[in-house]
Design an enzyme around this catalytic site. Structure first.
Site, PDB file in Angstrom:
ATOM      1  N   TYR A  58      45.958  -4.689  32.503  1.00 23.78           N
ATOM      2  CA  TYR A  58      45.778  -3.973  33.515  1.00 23.78           C
ATOM      3  C   TYR A  58      44.949  -4.734  34.643  1.00 23.78           C
ATOM      4  CZ  TYR A  58      46.859   0.176  30.503  1.00 23.78           C
ATOM      5  OH  TYR A  58      47.610   1.001  29.671  1.00 23.78           O
ATOM      6  N   HIS A 117      49.664  -3.734  22.390  1.00 24.19           N
ATOM      7  CA  HIS A 117      50.113  -2.918  23.555  1.00 24.19           C
ATOM      8  C   HIS A 117      51.599  -2.441  23.453  1.00 24.19           C
ATOM      9  CE1 HIS A 117      49.220  -2.400  28.022  1.00 24.19           C
ATOM     10  NE2 HIS A 117      50.123  -1.617  27.666  1.00 24.19           N
ATOM     11  N   GLY A 204      55.764  10.622  41.905  1.00 26.36           N
ATOM     12  CA  GLY A 204      57.169  10.540  42.244  1.00 26.36           C
ATOM     13  C   GLY A 204      57.975  11.869  42.070  1.00 26.36           C
ATOM     14  N   LEU A 206      59.737  12.999  39.695  1.00 27.22           N
ATOM     15  CA  LEU A 206      59.555  13.837  38.357  1.00 27.22           C
ATOM     16  C   LEU A 206      58.278  14.984  38.503  1.00 27.22           C
ATOM     17  CD1 LEU A 206      60.110  14.675  35.400  1.00 27.22           C
ATOM     18  CD2 LEU A 206      59.130  12.397  34.652  1.00 27.22           C
TER      19      LEU A 206
END
Length: 288
Positions: A58, A117, A204, A206
């Site tokens: 990140y 990850h 977005g 969704l």
């Protein structure tokens, strides 16, 4: 004690961890002023959200540095810090170096949990061995994985030390329920919790479809919630699930912290499920 600090899940080794925390994906990348993001994290801590999830990926370490600034001054034993190692760093050549770099950025000498990850080219057995060594040295308390499906988890648990895996972090929210078909029940039988990233869905179309739906708004009205709080309540309704919504603003962080455990009625959960049903057959893991 506030609601956020009461939510806990039992881990396979008998320990516990918070069920509601703060994610940091996209933090430290300049989308908001740095001090705004630090204040968001600190507001969550003040509200009882002790779990913070981050990763060396990140912002290429900037999110971890941000977390380090946010937690400065807090007693380490009052925090639950999770970070993740890149797959290409998850072997003997690099895992220890990556872990120590994450610890340095966070300003701590141990992690409560360290996750792979996602799967890469490093043999899984090698990663497990490195995780076990880090745990034996006290650099991490526990370890887990992320973005592992049932086949990955089955393989993991056949390896020496693999049964010490304490969590699987995957995408899960009202609009992405594929893990309910196979992965979630498989993990629940083994007392391995799901860590749900993006439990509020990404921004977005969704997300707009979820928060704008009639049933979500009806449930929100019934509880005095925002629609986003209903999405979080849906995820927390599942007892083996940990939710780590991203925390970029103080207002949204406090909204997340205010969602109590099991706020939905059985009928409300069923109505939300009917409006946004899980698939009938196993599907590949979603990643957003």
């Amino acid at each position: 004690m506030d609601d956020a600090s009461k939510l806990q899940v039992e881990l396979p080794d008998g320990g516990v961890m918070p069920r509601l925390g703060m994610g940091t994906w996209y933090l430290g990348e300049g989308r908001r002023p740095r001090d705004v993001e630090i204040q968001a994290l600190r507001s969550g801590l003040a509200a009882g959200m002790r779990l913070i999830d981050t990763a060396e990926m990140y912002g290429e370490g900037e999110a971890e540095r941000l977390v380090g600034k946010a937690i400065a001054g807090y007693r380490r034993e009052d925090l639950y810090l999770v970070s993740k190692v890149y797959p290409h760093n998850a072997g003997r050549g690099h895992l220890r170096e990556s872990l120590e770099a994450s610890l340095n950025r966070l300003g701590t000498d141990y992690l409560d949990m360290y996750l792979l990850h996602w799967r890469g080219s490093v043999p899984l057995a090698e990663t497990v061995a490195c995780m076990q060594e880090a745990a034996s040295e006290g650099l991490i308390r526990r370890w887990g994985v992320s973005n592992f499906n049932v086949a990955d988890m089955r393989e993991l648990l056949t390896l020496d030390g693999g049964a010490d895996c304490c969590a699987d972090q995957v995408l899960y929210h009202l609009g992405s329920r594929g893990i309910e078909v196979d992965l979630m029940p498989w993990l629940a039988k083994r007392h391995i919790p799901v860590m749900a990233y993006c439990p509020l869905a990404q921004a977005g179309g969704l997300r707009r479809g979820l928060v704008g739906s009639e049933i979500v708004r009806e449930v929100a009205h019934a509880h005095g919630f925002t629609p986003m709080q209903v999405l979080l309540a849906f995820v927390l309704h599942q007892p083996n699930v940990i939710a780590i919504p991203r925390s970029g603003s103080r207002e949204h962080t406090l909204d997340n912290a205010a969602v109590p455990e099991n706020p939905l009625t059985t009928e409300e959960f069923a109505e939300l499920s009917r409006a946004f049903p899980a698939p009938k057959h196993p599907v590949p893991l979603d990643m957003e």
